[in-house]
Each structure stands twice: as C-alpha cells, then as structure tokens.
Design a protein around this motif. Structure first.
Motif, mmCIF file in Angstrom:
data_model
loop_
_atom_site.group_PDB
_atom_site.id
_atom_site.type_symbol
_atom_site.label_atom_id
_atom_site.label_comp_id
_atom_site.label_asym_id
_atom_site.label_seq_id
_atom_site.Cartn_x
_atom_site.Cartn_y
_atom_site.Cartn_z
ATOM 1 N N SER A 182 0.816 -1.219 0.000
ATOM 2 C CA SER A 182 0.000 0.000 0.000
ATOM 3 C C SER A 182 0.847 1.265 0.000
ATOM 4 C CB SER A 182 -0.943 0.008 1.208
ATOM 5 O OG SER A 182 -0.202 -0.001 2.412
ATOM 6 N N ALA A 183 2.122 1.142 0.333
ATOM 7 C CA ALA A 183 3.023 2.298 0.354
ATOM 8 C C ALA A 183 3.678 2.544 -1.007
ATOM 9 C CB ALA A 183 4.102 2.100 1.423
ATOM 10 N N ARG A 184 3.341 1.715 -1.993
ATOM 11 C CA ARG A 184 3.896 1.879 -3.338
ATOM 12 C C ARG A 184 2.749 2.254 -4.279
ATOM 13 N NH1 ARG A 184 6.918 -2.846 -1.496
ATOM 14 N NH2 ARG A 184 5.566 -4.303 -2.638
ATOM 15 N N PRO A 185 2.471 3.547 -4.425
ATOM 16 C CA PRO A 185 1.252 3.991 -5.111
ATOM 17 C C PRO A 185 1.114 3.554 -6.563
ATOM 18 C CG PRO A 185 2.745 5.833 -4.701
ATOM 19 C CD PRO A 185 3.257 4.670 -3.914
ATOM 20 N N SER A 186 2.208 3.337 -7.276
ATOM 21 C CA SER A 186 2.107 2.943 -8.693
ATOM 22 C C SER A 186 1.928 1.439 -8.876
ATOM 23 C CB SER A 186 3.341 3.404 -9.462
ATOM 24 O OG SER A 186 4.517 2.808 -8.936
ATOM 25 N N GLU A 187 1.934 0.684 -7.771
ATOM 26 C CA GLU A 187 1.739 -0.770 -7.827
ATOM 27 C C GLU A 187 0.280 -1.115 -7.574
ATOM 28 O OE1 GLU A 187 2.744 -4.642 -5.052
ATOM 29 O OE2 GLU A 187 4.354 -3.178 -5.365
ATOM 30 N N ALA A 188 -0.280 -1.965 -8.416
ATOM 31 C CA ALA A 188 -1.661 -2.414 -8.243
ATOM 32 C C ALA A 188 -1.703 -3.584 -7.260
ATOM 33 C CB ALA A 188 -2.251 -2.845 -9.578
ATOM 34 N N VAL A 189 -2.653 -3.556 -6.337
ATOM 35 C CA VAL A 189 -2.755 -4.615 -5.334
ATOM 36 C C VAL A 189 -4.027 -5.429 -5.552
ATOM 37 C CG1 VAL A 189 -2.847 -5.180 -2.877
ATOM 38 C CG2 VAL A 189 -1.471 -3.231 -3.657
ATOM 39 N N VAL A 190 -3.845 -6.711 -5.792
ATOM 40 C CA VAL A 190 -4.938 -7.675 -5.920
ATOM 41 C C VAL A 190 -4.961 -8.514 -4.650
ATOM 42 C CG1 VAL A 190 -5.746 -9.723 -7.171
ATOM 43 C CG2 VAL A 190 -4.815 -7.766 -8.436
ATOM 44 N N SER A 191 -6.129 -8.714 -4.095
ATOM 45 C CA SER A 191 -6.260 -9.514 -2.882
ATOM 46 C C SER A 191 -5.617 -10.891 -3.074
ATOM 47 C CB SER A 191 -7.733 -9.676 -2.523
ATOM 48 O OG SER A 191 -7.897 -10.257 -1.257
ATOM 49 N N ASP A 220 -1.190 -20.730 -6.402
ATOM 50 C CA ASP A 220 0.040 -19.991 -6.657
ATOM 51 C C ASP A 220 -0.312 -18.697 -7.392
ATOM 52 O OD1 ASP A 220 1.486 -21.991 -5.510
ATOM 53 O OD2 ASP A 220 2.317 -22.788 -7.369
ATOM 54 N N SER A 221 0.362 -17.623 -7.055
ATOM 55 C CA SER A 221 0.052 -16.323 -7.648
ATOM 56 C C SER A 221 0.499 -16.238 -9.099
ATOM 57 C CB SER A 221 0.733 -15.213 -6.843
ATOM 58 O OG SER A 221 0.262 -15.191 -5.508
ATOM 59 N N ARG A 222 -0.362 -15.685 -9.938
ATOM 60 C CA ARG A 222 -0.005 -15.432 -11.323
ATOM 61 C C ARG A 222 0.904 -14.198 -11.354
ATOM 62 N NH1 ARG A 222 -5.516 -16.499 -14.885
ATOM 63 N NH2 ARG A 222 -6.106 -18.456 -13.856
ATOM 64 N N GLN A 223 1.954 -14.293 -12.090
ATOM 65 C CA GLN A 223 2.952 -13.220 -12.119
ATOM 66 C C GLN A 223 2.342 -11.878 -12.502
ATOM 67 O OE1 GLN A 223 6.358 -14.153 -14.512
ATOM 68 N NE2 GLN A 223 7.425 -12.253 -14.030
ATOM 69 N N ALA A 224 1.388 -11.885 -13.436
ATOM 70 C CA ALA A 224 0.799 -10.638 -13.919
ATOM 71 C C ALA A 224 -0.039 -9.935 -12.856
ATOM 72 C CB ALA A 224 -0.069 -10.915 -15.142
ATOM 73 N N LEU A 225 -0.378 -10.641 -11.771
ATOM 74 C CA LEU A 225 -1.254 -10.081 -10.744
ATOM 75 C C LEU A 225 -0.523 -9.726 -9.461
ATOM 76 C CD1 LEU A 225 -4.314 -12.487 -11.196
ATOM 77 C CD2 LEU A 225 -4.010 -10.195 -12.159
ATOM 78 N N VAL A 226 0.783 -9.816 -9.471
ATOM 79 C CA VAL A 226 1.574 -9.498 -8.266
ATOM 80 C C VAL A 226 2.571 -8.399 -8.600
ATOM 81 C CG1 VAL A 226 3.058 -10.381 -6.442
ATOM 82 C CG2 VAL A 226 1.364 -11.886 -7.487
ATOM 83 N N GLY A 227 2.457 -7.277 -7.924
ATOM 84 C CA GLY A 227 3.399 -6.183 -8.133
ATOM 85 C C GLY A 227 3.284 -5.513 -9.487
#
Length: 352
Positions: free
Chosen positions: A86-95, A261-268
């Motif tokens: 949440s401290a990285r404003p340009s990064e999208a966060v998916v639950s 397992d997290s999909r790479q496109a949805l993390v960071g």
C-alpha cells in the motif's frame, strides 16, 4: 472422511445440522440496516440462507470444509510484504485469494470428489455442493461445525490457520454426528476494526458491505462513491487489510495445491501496464481466475481509480506515463470508466 479430505487438499472438515434458526434474527437485522448494498440477491433469498433444508429439500446434515489458500511459496514475512504494497502507489494490489485459480472451481471439484468417495463407501445419497455460490450461511455453518470462530471482521478464524482459507459445503440427506464448535479467541483485540481503511466494520461481527473495499471493487457495478475513492488507495480487486493486521494470521498455512500460486501478472503489477490491457488481453490474463467475473470495464474503473490516487502521491516526473494512458481512456465506451478516468486526471491536476 477427514483422511479423504486431506488427500483432496482440504485443511479440515466438520459436520453440523440444519437448524440455524438462532441466526435468522441477526441476518434480518443486517438486511434491514441495508448493509448488503446493491447485492439484491442477499435480500431476495430472505431467510432461505438460514434454512438449508429449504434450499435443498431433504438435507439433514451439512459437511463443511475449509481449504488454506496462502500460496505454497509465500515467504516467511509474507504479512509484512503484503502490508508494504500500500506504500507503493504505482503498484496495483490484488487480494491474495484472487491471484491464483478461481476458488469456486477448485473447491467445487474437490468437494464433488469427496462426495464420490463417500458414496463409494456407503452407497448413493442425495447431495449438493456449494462454494460461495448460493444462499448459504457459510460462516455460520463453519463455526457451528467447529472450523473456527467468527472474528470481529466477520471472517472465520482458526487458531492454527488464521483466516486465509476458503469455505465450502456438502449438503447430504442423511444424519452424521455433529462436530463441536470452538470458543472465540479475539479477546479485547480490535485491530481489524481500528485499521479498516473505510471503517466498514461498524462493530464486532458487523460489516457494512457498502463501505467495504472488497464490495466496492468487486460487487458494486456503478461509480464508486467519491468519499471512498482516496481510501481505496492502490487496491484494485478486494482488500486484505483486516486479515493482514489480525494476529492470528501469523499462523496462516500455505496451500499444498499449485492452484493458488500467484499469477505473475497479478503481483506487483504497474498501474500503467494494467490500464493498457485490451479486453482480449484482460480475458486471456484472467482465464480461470475469479477476477474475470467483474469484466474488463469494471477492471478499468478500479485501476483508473488507483491511478488517480497515485497521481496525488507521485512526483511530476513519475506521473507522465499514467496521465497519458488515462487520457487515452477518456473516450472509452463505458460511461462509468469515462467518469472515473476524468476524476483520476483531476487528482493529478490538483496535486500539481
């Protein structure tokens, strides 16, 4: 049956009866308060949620199951790493729960396999499988069957697993010995209530869904109310805040299944990149994911909102790419997307 469940990837199962009459008053009060927001289906099904035998005629017992979903490769300090997003404003966060395969599909398939194993042992029986897909009081059934207790954020908590798990049910038409409920262990802790960004937890075990970021980014179809937009930050699908601050989640268990397992496109992922996804790319990237159900337009609405919040926090040198991609969406075919994009661009102007 527990052995079969573990072999299928479940973490725990329980059994309860179908008399949930004591839960009806609380359910009705929640509906009367309008806490369900635009989820009209919650009201239309009425008390059927608290009456399993009305939902599926002939149901006598409910087998409940929980399945841990923390990715198997989650680092030791996963809670700290997730909080830092949440401290990285340009990064999208998916639950976290939505970064892998759609849990509806995983749990339904494996509950059906559990039913098959049971039928092979005792013979055919009437049944129906559910996973967050029908008018079922899942948390109530889970608590009554001993899978955990109801946390103050309304989620089910378990001493050895926190709350990072999915729930599912197998309704059956024969009697099984019920398992025992467990006692609550939240004590005086109010971390989830205190730190909810939008103050959606209005009291212990009392959630106003209209204020919840998960509801706003997933269930809510129209423009997101202005009062909540800055509070959503960079969360584009769901919110884990009340789980990340819960002390019990230091005991969250990693899933044995690769499905989560997290999909790479949805993390960071970078907001600029996600705003650039065409509808075809969105569908391809979210194939087999729970995210696909919100559709491309609502996805763009959410990402554009996060971009507007980022424009207020980033330096002028960092905002150029975001502004360019937002401007390209001012003529999008969806009215809600256009309104959200316009608001987001205004945030950049106000910051400048």
């Amino acid at each position: 049956m527990q052995t079969w469940a573990l072999e299928l990837g479940f973490s725990q199962i329980g059994v309860t009866g179908v008399d949930l009459s004591t839960a009806e008053e609380g359910l009705q009060a929640w509906l009367d308060a309008g806490f369900h927001g635009s989820m009209a289906y919650m009201a239309s099904h009425g008390m059927k949620r608290a009456r399993p035998s009305e939902l599926v005629s002939g149901t006598v017992s409910v087998i409940t199951a929980r399945m841990d979903y923390l990715p198997m490769k989650a680092p030791v300090d996963w809670m700290h790493q997730e909080m830092a997003r949440s401290a990285r404003p340009s990064e999208a966060v998916v639950s976290l729960y939505a970064r892998g395969r759609d849990y509806h599909k995983v749990l339904r398939h494996r509950l059906a396999q559990l039913q098959t194993k049971l039928a092979q042992a005792i013979g055919p029986f009437g049944h129906r499988v559910f996973t967050d897909s029908a008018p079922v009081l899942e948390a109530e059934l889970a608590c009554r069957s001993g899978l955990g207790w109801r946390g103050k954020n309304t989620l089910v908590l378990q001493r050895e697993a926190g709350s990072m798990f999915f729930l599912g049910e197998l309704f059956v038409d024969f009697a099984l010995p019920a398992s025992y409920p467990v006692t609550t262990h939240c004590g005086q802790c109010t971390a989830c209530i205190d730190l909810c960004p939008t103050k959606a937890i209005v009291g212990p075990q009392r959630l106003d869904a209209k204020r919840c970021i998960s509801y706003l980014t997933i269930e809510h179809a129209g423009p997101i109310p202005h009062e909540f937009r800055p509070l959503i930050g960079n969360r584009i699908y769901g919110c884990d805040e009340c789980q990340l601050v819960c002390p019990w989640n230091k005991y969250a268990q990693r899933s044995p299944l690769a499905d989560f397992d997290s999909r790479q496109a949805l993390v960071g992922a970078d907001l600029v990149e996600l705003l650039g996804w065409s509808e075809d790319e969105f569908l391809q990237r979210t194939e087999g994911s729970a995210i696909r159900r919100i559709g491309h337009a609502r996805w763009l609405r959410n990402v554009a909102l996060a971009a507007g919040n980022a424009l207020r926090r980033l330096s002028p040198q960092e905002t150029t790419a975001l502004q360019i991609v937002l401007q390209s969406l001012l003529t999008h075919g969806d009215e809600v997307v256009r309104e959200q994009v316009a608001w987001s661009l205004q945030q950049g102007q106000a910051a400048g």
